[in-house]
Enzyme design. Structure first.
Site, short mmCIF file in Angstrom:
data_model
loop_
_atom_site.label_atom_id
_atom_site.label_comp_id
_atom_site.label_asym_id
_atom_site.label_seq_id
_atom_site.Cartn_x
_atom_site.Cartn_y
_atom_site.Cartn_z
CB VAL A 15 -0.94 0.01 1.22
CG1 VAL A 15 -1.56 1.39 1.45
CG2 VAL A 15 -2.05 -1.02 1.04
CB CYS A 16 1.13 4.20 0.65
SG CYS A 16 1.42 5.98 0.69
CB THR A 17 5.79 5.13 -0.71
OG1 THR A 17 5.72 5.23 0.71
CG2 THR A 17 5.30 6.43 -1.34
#
Length: 231
Positions: free
Chosen positions: A98-100
């Site tokens: 998830v995300c970076t």
């Protein structure tokens, strides 16, 4: 099924705890919060979290998960972390983020040739690693499942639940959580948010994003994937 969730200093806790809340409701899964040691880890906002296993103790993962956050930057060339991700991914049924967190997977060479997503501010950095950046909330490409920024972690985990156990189980989990998002403002992504707000956030994040680009270029160069200095 074993789920190995990477826990590291400076992560964004909701990247981790959103998916954790969903996956912990699935009795078929055993979750392991893994870090180099089992001492407390402090997230980017000051919340302290406790790993359940160190890397050496972590069993082979059926599902490998990597959250994002500012602390991701320091791990882009951390061979201990990247080697752990590679070893766990080798036998995992699903490799996820998830995300970076997707940038960490990419730095480990685990997203080259895949479609993937990331937080919108960092999405294009995935292209340095031979990935196809996709501006969608959740992206599934074969056994890679990636979520966009922060709050997308719940959506990501529900999609993963469906892949693992079917739609009914995923929907039952959603209902049990009363996950019925109705945000008070239409400003949750750069396409909907007022242009001046997007510009302000880009400006505030510019210094850190410059460092994130530099870290991504170094990692991609190390993998032999980045040759265009003007990218």
């Amino acid at each position: 099924m074993n789920v190995a969730m990477l826990l590291y200093p400076g992560l964004t806790q909701l990247d981790l705890t959103g998916p954790f809340e969903v996956l912990a409701r699935l009795k078929e899964l055993t979750i392991h919060l893994a870090w180099k040691d089992t001492g407390p880890v402090t997230d980017s906002g000051g919340l302290r979290l406790l790993p359940t296993v160190d890397f050496a103790q972590c069993p082979p993962a059926d599902i490998l998960f990597v959250p994002g956050g500012p602390g991701q930057l320091a791990l882009m060339d951390d061979t201990v972390v990247l080697d752990f991700l590679c070893a766990q991914a080798a036998q995992a049924r699903y490799v996820t983020s998830v995300c970076t967190g997707s940038l960490l997977l990419a730095a480990a060479g685990l997203l080259t040739g895949y479609r993937a997503t990331c937080h919108w501010l960092s999405l294009e950095q995935l292209a340095l690693f031979g990935c196809e950046p996709v501006a969608e909330r959740v992206v599934v490409d074969r056994n890679r499942v990636t979520g966009a920024g922060v709050t997308s972690g719940i959506d990501f985990a529900l999609v993963l639940a469906e892949l693992l156990l079917g739609r009914e189980r995923a929907e039952t989990t959603q209902l049990s959580m009363e996950y019925d998002p109705a945000p008070p403002f239409a400003a949750g992504n750069p396409q909907q948010a007022p242009a001046d707000l997007v510009a302000q956030l880009r400006e505030r994040a510019a210094g850190f994003q410059t460092r994130r680009w530099e870290a991504a270029r170094r990692a991609a160069t190390r993998l032999g994937l980045y040759a265009d200095k003007d990218f």
